[in-house]
Enzyme design. Structure first.
Site, PDB file in Angstrom:
ATOM      1  N   HIS A  53    -127.977  -9.465 -45.201  1.00 20.08           N
ATOM      2  CA  HIS A  53    -128.810  -9.478 -43.992  1.00 20.08           C
ATOM      3  C   HIS A  53    -128.738  -8.132 -43.282  1.00 20.08           C
ATOM      4  CE1 HIS A  53    -127.862 -14.033 -43.797  1.00 20.08           C
ATOM      5  NE2 HIS A  53    -129.121 -13.907 -44.186  1.00 20.08           N
ATOM      6  N   LYS A  76    -131.683 -27.869 -40.832  1.00 17.96           N
ATOM      7  CA  LYS A  76    -130.351 -27.394 -41.199  1.00 17.96           C
ATOM      8  C   LYS A  76    -129.342 -27.808 -40.138  1.00 17.96           C
ATOM      9  CE  LYS A  76    -131.811 -23.321 -43.821  1.00 17.96           C
ATOM     10  NZ  LYS A  76    -131.647 -21.876 -43.990  1.00 17.96           N
ATOM     11  N   ARG A 105    -134.158 -11.642 -52.850  1.00 15.62           N
ATOM     12  CA  ARG A 105    -133.025 -11.535 -53.771  1.00 15.62           C
ATOM     13  C   ARG A 105    -133.455 -11.775 -55.204  1.00 15.62           C
ATOM     14  NH1 ARG A 105    -129.643 -15.854 -50.527  1.00 15.62           N
ATOM     15  NH2 ARG A 105    -131.654 -16.771 -50.908  1.00 15.62           N
ATOM     16  N   SER A 116    -126.018 -17.000 -47.324  1.00 20.73           N
ATOM     17  CA  SER A 116    -125.124 -17.567 -46.315  1.00 20.73           C
ATOM     18  C   SER A 116    -124.460 -18.840 -46.826  1.00 20.73           C
ATOM     19  CB  SER A 116    -125.894 -17.871 -45.029  1.00 20.73           C
ATOM     20  OG  SER A 116    -126.307 -16.683 -44.408  1.00 20.73           O
TER      21      SER A 116
END
Length: 161
Positions: free
Chosen positions: A18, A42, A91, A129
């Site tokens: 990040h 979440k 990614r 994360s």
């Protein structure tokens, strides 16, 4: 031209990946907003206030970066706050599929809004994360994955869960 971009995410917790994207965006644009989202789907480990505090600490050396929390539609936030573009880190190919859908949706909601993708550096291409949370919760070493200045707070929190 004075260009403002937003780097949105849940940042639970913030990783070196990040920080890399935010740092690179700060070199390309006049103003970078790090937008910490409230995501109802979440269950975060850190509160939104804690995530904002951690992000402010790790981006404090970047003069053109500000950290805010927000709830609601990203496209609407961007319109209300004069944001020109969204910057997202990619990614892997699987990230692209999801982020491409989000970019098209945001463009439909706010036709003036662009989405730009920055590819992750090779050493953080696999990093997420959720992976950091899992490693730390099992007692693994996350020093290579998170900023050093917040490492101990992340480890302490994740040991409790």
């Amino acid at each position: 031209m004075n260009k403002t971009v937003i780097c949105p995410g849940s940042f639970d917790p913030v990783t070196l990946g990040h920080l890399d994207i935010v740092t690179r965006a700060s070199k390309l644009f006049d103003r970078v907003i790090v937008g910490v989202l409230v995501n109802s789907s979440k269950s975060p480990i850190f509160s939104i206030e804690e995530r904002i505090e951690l992000l402010k600490e790790v981006t404090g050396h970047l003069d053109n970066v500000e950290v805010v929390g927000f709830n609601g539609l990203l496209a609407q936030y961007c319109e209300e706050h004069g944001v020109d573009a969204i910057v997202k880190g990619l990614r892997a190919v699987t990230d692209f599929e999801y982020e491409f859908q989000m970019a098209l949706t945001n463009k439909k909601l706010n036709p003036n809004l662009e989405t730009l993708f920055l590819t992750a550096e090779a050493d953080s291409m696999y990093l997420s994360s959720s992976m950091v949370r899992e490693i730390a919760s099992m007692g693994g070493d996350i020093r290579n994955f998170v900023p050093a200045c917040i490492h101990d707070r992340i480890v302490e929190r994740l040991k409790k869960n």
